[in-house]
Design a protein around this motif. Structure first.
Motif, PDB file in Angstrom:
ATOM      1  N   LEU A 148       0.848  -1.194   0.000  1.00  0.00           N
ATOM      2  CA  LEU A 148       0.000   0.000   0.000  1.00  0.00           C
ATOM      3  C   LEU A 148       0.883   1.245   0.000  1.00  0.00           C
ATOM      4  N   ALA A 149       0.654   2.114  -0.962  1.00  0.00           N
ATOM      5  CA  ALA A 149       1.351   3.395  -1.033  1.00  0.00           C
ATOM      6  C   ALA A 149       0.730   4.359  -0.024  1.00  0.00           C
ATOM      7  N   PRO A 150       1.449   5.406   0.363  1.00  0.00           N
ATOM      8  CA  PRO A 150       0.864   6.389   1.287  1.00  0.00           C
ATOM      9  C   PRO A 150      -0.458   6.942   0.744  1.00  0.00           C
ATOM     10  N   GLY A 151      -1.467   6.956   1.593  1.00  0.00           N
ATOM     11  CA  GLY A 151      -2.785   7.469   1.212  1.00  0.00           C
ATOM     12  C   GLY A 151      -3.675   6.460   0.502  1.00  0.00           C
ATOM     13  N   ALA A 152      -3.136   5.319   0.083  1.00  0.00           N
ATOM     14  CA  ALA A 152      -3.929   4.313  -0.641  1.00  0.00           C
ATOM     15  C   ALA A 152      -4.705   3.441   0.344  1.00  0.00           C
ATOM     16  N   ASN A 153      -5.764   2.818  -0.169  1.00  0.00           N
ATOM     17  CA  ASN A 153      -6.524   1.896   0.662  1.00  0.00           C
ATOM     18  C   ASN A 153      -6.969   0.690  -0.142  1.00  0.00           C
ATOM     19  N   GLU A 154      -7.323  -0.360   0.572  1.00  0.00           N
ATOM     20  CA  GLU A 154      -7.896  -1.566  -0.019  1.00  0.00           C
ATOM     21  C   GLU A 154      -9.084  -1.981   0.829  1.00  0.00           C
ATOM     22  N   VAL A 155      -9.977  -2.746   0.219  1.00  0.00           N
ATOM     23  CA  VAL A 155     -11.163  -3.218   0.927  1.00  0.00           C
ATOM     24  C   VAL A 155     -11.125  -4.743   0.984  1.00  0.00           C
ATOM     25  N   TRP A 156     -11.213  -5.251   2.195  1.00  0.00           N
ATOM     26  CA  TRP A 156     -11.312  -6.680   2.418  1.00  0.00           C
ATOM     27  C   TRP A 156     -12.767  -7.010   2.719  1.00  0.00           C
ATOM     28  N   CYS A 157     -13.229  -8.126   2.198  1.00  0.00           N
ATOM     29  CA  CYS A 157     -14.579  -8.605   2.468  1.00  0.00           C
ATOM     30  C   CYS A 157     -14.443  -9.858   3.333  1.00  0.00           C
ATOM     31  N   PHE A 158     -14.908  -9.753   4.587  1.00  0.00           N
ATOM     32  CA  PHE A 158     -14.834 -10.876   5.523  1.00  0.00           C
ATOM     33  C   PHE A 158     -16.168 -11.606   5.537  1.00  0.00           C
ATOM     34  N   HIS A 159     -16.114 -12.927   5.407  1.00  0.00           N
ATOM     35  CA  HIS A 159     -17.300 -13.780   5.426  1.00  0.00           C
ATOM     36  C   HIS A 159     -17.070 -14.860   6.481  1.00  0.00           C
ATOM     37  N   VAL A 160     -17.913 -14.885   7.518  1.00  0.00           N
ATOM     38  CA  VAL A 160     -17.842 -15.947   8.520  1.00  0.00           C
ATOM     39  C   VAL A 160     -19.071 -16.828   8.397  1.00  0.00           C
ATOM     40  N   ALA A 161     -18.869 -18.125   8.584  1.00  0.00           N
ATOM     41  CA  ALA A 161     -19.972 -19.085   8.443  1.00  0.00           C
ATOM     42  C   ALA A 161     -19.965 -20.051   9.618  1.00  0.00           C
ATOM     43  N   VAL A 162     -21.174 -20.444  10.001  1.00  0.00           N
ATOM     44  CA  VAL A 162     -21.393 -21.416  11.068  1.00  0.00           C
ATOM     45  C   VAL A 162     -21.640 -22.764  10.400  1.00  0.00           C
ATOM     46  N   GLY A 163     -21.184 -23.836  11.038  1.00  0.00           N
ATOM     47  CA  GLY A 163     -21.389 -25.178  10.491  1.00  0.00           C
ATOM     48  C   GLY A 163     -22.836 -25.638  10.583  1.00  0.00           C
ATOM     49  N   ALA A 164     -23.062 -26.891  10.197  1.00  0.00           N
ATOM     50  CA  ALA A 164     -24.413 -27.461  10.162  1.00  0.00           C
ATOM     51  C   ALA A 164     -24.973 -27.756  11.541  1.00  0.00           C
ATOM     52  N   ASP A 165     -24.111 -27.922  12.554  1.00  0.00           N
ATOM     53  CA  ASP A 165     -24.587 -28.288  13.886  1.00  0.00           C
ATOM     54  C   ASP A 165     -23.874 -27.464  14.969  1.00  0.00           C
ATOM     55  N   PRO A 166     -24.150 -26.150  15.008  1.00  0.00           N
ATOM     56  CA  PRO A 166     -23.478 -25.329  16.019  1.00  0.00           C
ATOM     57  C   PRO A 166     -24.081 -25.574  17.406  1.00  0.00           C
ATOM     58  N   PRO A 167     -23.316 -25.286  18.467  1.00  0.00           N
ATOM     59  CA  PRO A 167     -23.880 -25.427  19.813  1.00  0.00           C
ATOM     60  C   PRO A 167     -25.018 -24.421  20.026  1.00  0.00           C
ATOM     61  N   GLN A 168     -26.012 -24.818  20.810  1.00  0.00           N
ATOM     62  CA  GLN A 168     -27.180 -23.977  21.064  1.00  0.00           C
ATOM     63  C   GLN A 168     -26.856 -22.882  22.079  1.00  0.00           C
ATOM     64  N   ASP A 169     -27.451 -21.715  21.920  1.00  0.00           N
ATOM     65  CA  ASP A 169     -27.368 -20.596  22.851  1.00  0.00           C
ATOM     66  C   ASP A 169     -25.929 -20.223  23.214  1.00  0.00           C
ATOM     67  N   GLN A 170     -25.053 -20.192  22.246  1.00  0.00           N
ATOM     68  CA  GLN A 170     -23.656 -19.836  22.445  1.00  0.00           C
ATOM     69  C   GLN A 170     -23.289 -18.671  21.523  1.00  0.00           C
ATOM     70  N   THR A 171     -22.222 -17.997  21.847  1.00  0.00           N
ATOM     71  CA  THR A 171     -21.745 -16.898  21.007  1.00  0.00           C
ATOM     72  C   THR A 171     -20.245 -17.061  20.761  1.00  0.00           C
TER      73      THR A 171
END
Length: 183
Positions: A148-171
């Protein structure tokens, strides 16, 4: 005669002390070095990486859009993060690591997109994209650096996914850390 031999021993001992002291002085001189450098210019600068919304970047940013209450099995969340070089020297940076706290296992995909709008809340990233990381959200890091040069920017796209059987009532909470090194 005994006095004579005592003087010789005293002179011999004094000679040994002088030789030892002189040797130590010579050995110490071997560790010294000097080099003349031709004239040049030394510059200093500021290396400053900022994250967050365009124009309001900070050092620590909470990406509140990346998450959801009541995210069910096979659910996911996606949000953009702008990364800017706020300093005056170019740098190379990368995702240094991530930490997941909580009981919900998450997978992560980090994609480079052209604009914040190319990372919609629902659906795949749009426009030209480059996948930077995909895998477990815990301990995620990119090995390749981004410039990245001074003053430049980039955009990252973050994608989080939960599996098919996550624990109940958890964070879970994901924290990202970036590393920048002067280019």
């Amino acid at each position: 005669m005994a006095i004579r031999h005592g003087r010789y021993w005293a002179l011999a001992a004094a000679s040994v002390v002088v030789v030892v002291y002189g040797s130590a002085q010579t050995t110490g001189a071997l560790w010294r070095d000097e080099v003349a450098v031709a004239g040049g210019t030394l510059n200093s600068g500021t290396l400053d990486i900022k994250v967050g919304p365009d124009g309001a970047e900070v050092d620590d940013y909470v990406l509140a859009a990346l998450g959801s209450t009541n995210l069910g099995p096979n659910g996911s969340s996606q949000a953009p993060l702008s990364i800017r070089n706020a300093g005056d020297v170019p740098f190379d940076y990368r995702l240094q690591g991530s930490t997941v706290t909580g009981a919900v296992p998450l997978t992560l995909t980090a994609t480079l997109v052209s604009t914040v709008g190319d990372c919609p809340a629902v659906g795949a990233p749009t426009g030209p994209v480059t996948v930077l990381y995909t895998g477990n959200a815990q301990g995620a890091q990119t090995l390749d650096t981004r410039a990245l040069a001074p003053g430049a920017n980039e955009v990252w796209c973050f994608h989080v996914a939960v599996g098919a059987d996550p624990p109940q009532d958890q964070t879970s909470t994901v924290s990202f850390s970036f590393r920048a090194d002067q280019a």
